[in-house]
Write a protein that holds these residues in place. Structure first.
Motif, short mmCIF file in Angstrom:
data_model
loop_
_atom_site.label_atom_id
_atom_site.label_comp_id
_atom_site.label_asym_id
_atom_site.label_seq_id
_atom_site.Cartn_x
_atom_site.Cartn_y
_atom_site.Cartn_z
N GLN A 1 -63.74 41.07 -23.33
CA GLN A 1 -65.09 40.54 -23.31
C GLN A 1 -65.22 39.55 -22.15
O GLN A 1 -64.41 38.64 -22.02
CB GLN A 1 -65.40 39.83 -24.63
CG GLN A 1 -66.85 39.34 -24.72
CD GLN A 1 -67.13 38.69 -26.07
OE1 GLN A 1 -66.20 38.32 -26.78
NE2 GLN A 1 -68.40 38.55 -26.40
N LEU A 2 -66.22 39.75 -21.33
CA LEU A 2 -66.37 38.92 -20.14
C LEU A 2 -66.87 37.52 -20.50
O LEU A 2 -67.67 37.36 -21.43
CB LEU A 2 -67.34 39.58 -19.16
CG LEU A 2 -66.91 40.95 -18.63
CD1 LEU A 2 -68.03 41.57 -17.81
CD2 LEU A 2 -65.65 40.82 -17.79
N ARG A 3 -66.39 36.54 -19.75
CA ARG A 3 -66.82 35.17 -19.97
C ARG A 3 -67.16 34.52 -18.64
O ARG A 3 -66.47 34.73 -17.65
CB ARG A 3 -65.72 34.36 -20.66
CG ARG A 3 -65.44 34.78 -22.08
CD ARG A 3 -64.49 33.82 -22.76
NE ARG A 3 -64.26 34.20 -24.14
CZ ARG A 3 -63.57 33.47 -25.01
NH1 ARG A 3 -63.05 32.31 -24.62
NH2 ARG A 3 -63.40 33.87 -26.25
N THR A 4 -68.19 33.72 -18.67
CA THR A 4 -68.56 32.92 -17.52
C THR A 4 -68.12 31.48 -17.76
O THR A 4 -68.38 30.92 -18.83
CB THR A 4 -70.08 32.97 -17.27
OG1 THR A 4 -70.46 34.29 -16.89
CG2 THR A 4 -70.48 32.00 -16.17
N TYR A 5 -67.43 30.89 -16.79
CA TYR A 5 -67.01 29.51 -16.86
C TYR A 5 -67.85 28.68 -15.88
O TYR A 5 -68.27 29.18 -14.86
CB TYR A 5 -65.53 29.37 -16.51
CG TYR A 5 -64.62 30.01 -17.53
CD1 TYR A 5 -64.10 29.27 -18.58
CD2 TYR A 5 -64.28 31.36 -17.43
CE1 TYR A 5 -63.26 29.86 -19.53
CE2 TYR A 5 -63.45 31.95 -18.36
CZ TYR A 5 -62.94 31.19 -19.41
OH TYR A 5 -62.13 31.78 -20.34
N GLU A 6 -68.05 27.43 -16.24
CA GLU A 6 -68.88 26.57 -15.42
C GLU A 6 -68.08 25.36 -14.93
O GLU A 6 -67.33 24.74 -15.69
CB GLU A 6 -70.10 26.09 -16.20
CG GLU A 6 -71.03 25.21 -15.38
CD GLU A 6 -72.34 24.91 -16.10
OE1 GLU A 6 -72.83 25.80 -16.80
OE2 GLU A 6 -72.83 23.77 -15.98
#
Length: 432
Positions: free
Chosen positions: A367-372
């Motif tokens: 599952q793809l995740r975006t980090y900030e």
């Protein structure tokens, strides 16, 4: 009222590396100059500069190489359609203890009648040099037609370099950059090339018989924006070399918090991709080309959504490791990485590596995740393939951070690159 200027955006194409081949470098420079439409005088000046730089590598350098490539401005930058040639000379020693003296006319340590680096500086529209005794020298020179287009008057905020594994002519690594303001991206059209160039290199784009083109595969779309990204936040620096908690192959010097609902801010964002096709050679290059084309035309605006489109496009290929970052005008940096692409925020004193997850884009992806995170105002975003060792530190780049991104990328390639795999580096700097 201050009106924001359009950033300088360029494609890098027709890449060729030369080692101990001054005659071949001069011939390739002449062919490139004629093919992109430089007049006879400007082409002669380009060839003269290449002869000087290549000759110096032969006489003085240790492990010297010369890179030639075409720069094509994009319509998005407001630049004219004229193309230019970029020359980068890099070596591993002995370096120059006195750069101003080396740039003075008549300066020679070998008694030759070369034109000298001062003349190269005057002939070029853009010139930059970094040299350190015992480390080596990097020189960059760009040549545009006369009158020079607007692209010659600005320095791209993003640049990268690619280099194939020893013995290969195609590179399975690629990088790409584009701006995004909420409109569907378009790819600037070009007339098809009529055939091989005069230097024997195939035209850009897929060539006859299905063989991948060197230029299309190794140097995809390069665009830049005027995004402004300040100091990293929510990231804790740790000792370099520690594996990340989710991927033993990923060196993580910091921790980020996944942001599932991350959304683009107002204004124009900058999307940057680094891609490493599985393995090397033409099949890896085809996977990289598919990733670049999907990135160029993706409708998603966050790294996570763009990665989904790249993943679909790479089905049926070898697959690739891919990292995608988005730099926002409000100071945020959004990041999504799959596989062993290294991505780091670097200042003169610190390196903080962003989190990637295991997988192969096009085959198996969690599952793809975006980090900030946030990029320090005086720092850069570095992304590179595993053709470079991760055993480099912020101190290795400290003396290069004020140089153009192309020089910085070349310096990191010299510092950490191996010849046992394809290699690529892309550098993004806040342009404020």
């Amino acid at each position: 009222m201050t009106i924001a200027r359009s950033p300088v955006l360029v494609d890098c194409e027709d890449v060729a590396w030369f080692r101990d081949q001054p005659e071949a470098a001069r011939g390739a420079a002449a062919a490139l100059g004629r093919r992109i439409g430089l007049d006879e005088q400007r082409t002669a000046q380009l060839v003269l500069a290449v002869a000087e730089l290549a000759g110096n590598l032969t006489k003085h350098a240790v492990d010297g190489s010369l890179l030639l490539r075409v720069l094509r401005p994009h319509a998005e930058s407001g630049a004219e359609a004229a193309s230019g040639v970029e020359v980068i000379a890099v070596d591993s020693g002995p370096g120059m203890p006195d750069i101003p003296a080396a740039l003075r006319d008549g300066m020679s340590t070998s008694g030759t009648l070369g034109i000298g680096l001062g003349a190269v500086q005057r002939l070029a529209d853009s010139y930059d040099i970094h040299s350190r005794p015992g480390t080596g020298t990097i020189q960059l020179a760009r040549f545009w037609p006369r009158p020079a287009p607007s692209a010659a008057r600005g320095e791209p905020a993003v640049a990268g370099v690619t280099r194939p594994i020893s013995g290969e002519q195609t590179c399975g690594d690629a990088w790409a950059v584009r701006t995004d303001s909420g409109f569907l991206p378009t790819v600037r059209g070009r007339a098809p090339s009529a055939g091989p160039r005069g230097d024997g290199t195939p035209p850009h784009g897929p060539s006859a018989g299905g063989r991948p083109s060197w230029s299309a595969l190794t140097n995809p779309l390069s665009q830049q924006s005027r995004s402004t990204v300040p100091r990293a936040a929510g990231v804790r620096s740790e000792a370099p070399g520690r594996p990340g908690p989710d991927d033993a192959r990923t060196v993580s010097t910091g921790r980020t918090t996944p942001v599932r609902a991350a959304s683009p801010g107002g204004g124009e964002g900058l999307l940057v991709m680094s891609c490493d096709g599985l393995g090397h050679g033409p099949q890896a290059a085809l996977a990289a080309q598919a990733a670049v084309q999907a990135f160029r035309t993706a409708t998603g605006r966050t790294p996570e959504k763009v990665m989904e489109e790249v993943h679909r496009a790479l089905r049926g290929t070898r697959g690739a490791a891919v990292a995608i970052a988005r730099l926002e005008p409000d100071g945020r940096l959004l990041f999504c990485g799959i596989g062993n692409i290294t991505a780091a925020l670097v200042t003169t004193a610190d390196r903080t590596t962003l989190m990637s997850h295991p997988g192969i884009v096009g085959h198996q992806v969690r599952q793809l995740r975006t980090y900030e995170a946030q990029l320090p105002a005086a720092g850069v975003l570095v992304m590179h393939s595993d053709g470079l060792s991760e055993r480099w530190s912020a101190a290795d780049l400290a003396g290069l951070l004020h140089h153009p991104p192309a020089v910085l990328a070349t310096g990191l390639l010299r510092q950490a690159g191996t010849r046992r795999d394809d290699a690529s580096v892309v550098i993004a700097r806040s342009p404020r």
